[in-house]
Design an enzyme around this catalytic site. Structure first.
Site, PDB file in Angstrom:
ATOM      1  N   LYS A 121       0.923  -1.200  -0.087  1.00  0.00           N
ATOM      2  CA  LYS A 121      -0.047  -0.127   0.084  1.00  0.00           C
ATOM      3  C   LYS A 121       0.869   1.258  -0.140  1.00  0.00           C
ATOM      4  CE  LYS A 121      -2.356   0.863   3.705  1.00  0.00           C
ATOM      5  NZ  LYS A 121      -2.403  -0.169   4.553  1.00  0.00           N
ATOM      6  N   THR A 153       4.051   1.571  -0.899  1.00  0.00           N
ATOM      7  CA  THR A 153       4.991   1.742  -2.006  1.00  0.00           C
ATOM      8  C   THR A 153       4.004   2.286  -3.330  1.00  0.00           C
ATOM      9  OG1 THR A 153       6.175  -0.180  -1.318  1.00  0.00           O
ATOM     10  CG2 THR A 153       6.179   0.182  -3.675  1.00  0.00           C
ATOM     11  N   ARG A 178       2.006   8.580   7.012  1.00  0.00           N
ATOM     12  CA  ARG A 178       2.301   8.300   8.260  1.00  0.00           C
ATOM     13  C   ARG A 178       3.856   8.113   8.504  1.00  0.00           C
ATOM     14  NH1 ARG A 178      -0.949   3.802  10.710  1.00  0.00           N
ATOM     15  NH2 ARG A 178      -0.562   2.835   8.470  1.00  0.00           N
ATOM     16  N   LYS A 238       8.229  -6.327  10.598  1.00  0.00           N
ATOM     17  CA  LYS A 238       7.398  -5.622   9.480  1.00  0.00           C
ATOM     18  C   LYS A 238       8.421  -4.841   8.547  1.00  0.00           C
ATOM     19  CE  LYS A 238       3.587  -2.646   8.203  1.00  0.00           C
ATOM     20  NZ  LYS A 238       2.465  -1.841   8.744  1.00  0.00           N
ATOM     21  N   ALA A 245      -3.584   1.759  13.800  1.00  0.00           N
ATOM     22  CA  ALA A 245      -4.651   1.533  12.859  1.00  0.00           C
ATOM     23  C   ALA A 245      -5.548   0.795  13.799  1.00  0.00           C
ATOM     24  CB  ALA A 245      -4.253   1.059  11.440  1.00  0.00           C
ATOM     25  N   PHE A 254      -3.810  -0.588   7.577  1.00  0.00           N
ATOM     26  CA  PHE A 254      -4.431  -2.226   7.157  1.00  0.00           C
ATOM     27  C   PHE A 254      -5.429  -2.056   6.014  1.00  0.00           C
ATOM     28  CE2 PHE A 254      -3.926  -2.459  12.051  1.00  0.00           C
ATOM     29  CZ  PHE A 254      -2.606  -3.076  11.760  1.00  0.00           C
ATOM     30  N   PHE A 288       3.643  -8.865  -9.118  1.00  0.00           N
ATOM     31  CA  PHE A 288       4.968  -9.474  -8.830  1.00  0.00           C
ATOM     32  C   PHE A 288       5.622 -10.329  -9.906  1.00  0.00           C
ATOM     33  CE2 PHE A 288       3.567  -8.494  -4.662  1.00  0.00           C
ATOM     34  CZ  PHE A 288       4.176  -8.861  -3.705  1.00  0.00           C
ATOM     35  N   TRP A 306       7.165  -0.622  -8.143  1.00  0.00           N
ATOM     36  CA  TRP A 306       8.172  -1.239  -7.118  1.00  0.00           C
ATOM     37  C   TRP A 306       9.445  -1.406  -8.055  1.00  0.00           C
ATOM     38  CZ3 TRP A 306      11.129  -5.753  -7.075  1.00  0.00           C
ATOM     39  CH2 TRP A 306      11.809  -5.996  -5.835  1.00  0.00           C
TER      40      TRP A 306
END
Length: 554
Positions: free
Chosen positions: A69, A71, A92, A103, A271, A299, A379, A407
């Site tokens: 998200k 990215t 954030r 994470k 969150a 999230f 991906f 990405w």
């Protein structure tokens, strides 16, 4: 491809004054922290009178397969600028807990990052330390007040204000404090939460300015008297000093993307027990300086987007023009029952089974009157047949799914998405409205979210919860929105129920009043407010390399 930190380090950054100048921010408003990051003193920025288009980036329910998200938010902002739109990113700030835990950081990834990555993921401009200090000053003043006579008649059994630390440390979840005799205060049980779970963090991110910040701090309920009356930070005369500690933190932080586009990175509330969005101050500033503002919520859309709409937008008056829902083939296959080890195997039917999760998120976002588009974060293992299934799912919901490669390719990999999002913003007529009215009872608000967003049969709670909500309504808090705290992995309160479950109930086991932030938290299931480190924490790999540069951050 290189690691995130290697890509970040190889970038040639522009001096932060140049980034500010692209937004017509005058030099006197820029307070540099080194060469590539700065606080912005908004009192020195002339009002422009403009109001940019607000774009929310949200996602399907998170899985271990990853969605991307943040990215995607970075890639979309870069892509909008590539197609000639004046776009600003609002994110954030990362917490140190996840950085050293499992994470990792929260500055994007690959060629869609905000930089300087190491600074942003570590101490940055000290905002989280200021919030930690303000929170713990209040905790110290509570215990000090009790020690010196307790004129407010605080019931030490009903002190609800814990301490915080910006670190994952399970040993501090529950503690016995003030041991060692009368000079150290009255012994009692307490504990620590992680700083991002502090109500002070939520307040900083919902306040409109420094004056509003101090007023909200004063409304924090920290304890109850022996007569069960609330005691606030203002009663303890702590609000002024807390605001002084936060005077710098309340100013938004300006950085840049790898492609040299402006980004405000400011605030970072949890969150779950908070609303999971960057600060209102930064978002409003960006809307006054740019034509398009890209922001995100924590999230999946069932938690993040719902709170963005029902808490942040309700309190601030913000009106989003469009939403982007991020999905990946891998995550949808997990929702379709595929084990993580088998995600590399092509399986269009598993994507279709798991696609019910995406379909429901599209339906939910549209309930708020906001048009939505799907970003497929690609991906290398994805097949065309799998991608086509996602397009079909989106089309069946009246939406469109756009393939993105930001990405690996940076902004150019999200240009198709940017074109579609700009078209949505410019030509669609969103009819944004929160999910429920202020006048509903608190439990009816909880039940509305449970039934309309989670698709539960109902929310349930024991009589004690209902009685507490009624007391708060009688005390004047009935108009507040609700902040649902549940697992992020499922629409239900059971993290194992993937896809789009129905027929479940949402048990509310506890409610908490965040009077300063301006919402009531409904705890549904077990919610961890002080995480622990994993068996092999990321901290074990973070170090200085032979050339003196940091290694291991991601």
């Amino acid at each position: 491809m290189q690691t995130d930190i290697a890509i970040s380090r190889a970038a040639i950054l522009k001096p932060i004054n140049e980034i500010a100048a692209t937004l017509s921010i005058p030099p006197q408003a820029v307070e540099p922290y080194g060469h590539f990051k700065a606080k912005i003193d908004l009192s020195r920025v002339p009002a422009t009178g403009k109001q940019g288009k607000l774009i929310l980036v949200t996602a399907i329910n998170p899985t271990p397969a990853g969605e991307g998200k943040s990215t995607t938010s970075v890639g979309l902002a870069d892509a909008l600028n590539r197609i000639g739109k004046r776009a600003i990113l609002c994110l954030r700030e990362p917490s140190l807990g996840p950085c050293f835990g499992t994470k990792g950081g929260a500055a994007g990834g690959g060629y869609a990052q905000v930089v300087p990555m190491e600074d942003i993921n570590l101490h940055f401009t000290g905002d989280f330390h200021a919030i930690t200090s303000a929170h713990n000053l209040l905790a110290a003043m509570i215990d000090n007040h009790v020690h010196w006579g307790n004129a407010l008649d605080i019931d030490v059994r009903r002190i609800v204000w814990r301490r915080v630390l910006d670190m994952n440390d399970r040993a501090l979840r529950d503690i016995a404090q003030s041991l060692g005799g009368p000079a150290n205060g009255y012994p009692r049980e307490s504990g620590f939460d992680i700083t991002v779970a502090s109500e002070v963090m939520a307040i900083l991110c919902l306040a409109s300015d420094l004056e509003d910040l101090e007023a909200r701090l004063g409304r924090i309920v920290v304890a109850y008297t022996r007569g069960k009356q609330p005691v606030t930070a203002r009663d303890l005369k702590a609000d002024g000093a807390m605001a002084v500690l936060l005077a710098q933190a309340v100013k938004p932080n300006l950085v840049q993307t790898l492609e040299g586009n402006p980004a405000f990175v400011h605030g970072g509330p949890f969150a779950n027990i908070a609303h999971g969005c960057n600060s209102v101050i930064a978002t409003r500033a960006a809307l006054g300086l740019g034509d398009y503002v890209v922001t995100e919520a924590g999230f999946g859309a069932d938690l993040g987007a719902e709170k963005f709409f029902d808490i942040k937008c309700r309190q601030s008056g913000l009106k989003p023009s469009a939403a982007v829902i991020v999905a990946t083939v891998r995550a949808l296959k997990m929702n379709g029952g595929v084990a993580k080890a088998d995600l590399g195997i092509a399986d269009p039917e598993a994507v279709r089974r798991g696609g019910v999760n995406l379909a429901r998120h599209i339906e939910n976002v549209r309930q708020f009157g906001v048009p939505a588009i799907v970003a497929i974060n690609k991906f290398s293992t994805d097949t065309e047949a799998e991608l086509e299934v996602i397009r079909e799912i989106a089309a069946a919901q009246g939406s469109e799914a756009i393939l993105c490669t930001h990405w690996a390719d940076g902004g150019v990999g999200a240009q198709a998405l940017a074109e579609k999002v700009a078209e949505l913003c410019d030509h669609a007529t969103p009819q944004f409205a929160p999910l429920y009215d202020d006048g509903l009872s608190l439990f009816d608000k909880i039940n509305t979210v449970a039934t309309r967003i989670y698709r539960a049969e109902e929310a349930i709670a024991d009589p004690g919860v209902h009685a507490q909500l009624k007391r708060w309504e009688d005390a004047g808090f009935g108009a507040l929105p609700v902040c649902m705290a549940k697992t992020q992995y499922s629409f239900s309160t059971d993290p194992a129920k993937l896809g789009a479950p129905t027929g479940h109930v949402v048990p509310v086991r506890e409610v908490r009043l965040s009077a300063g932030a301006g919402f009531v938290v409904a705890i549904c299931g077990e919610i961890m407010t002080m995480p622990g480190l994993p068996r092999v924490p990321a901290a074990e790999s973070i170090r200085f390399g032979a050339n003196g540069e940091i290694e291991g951050l991601f």
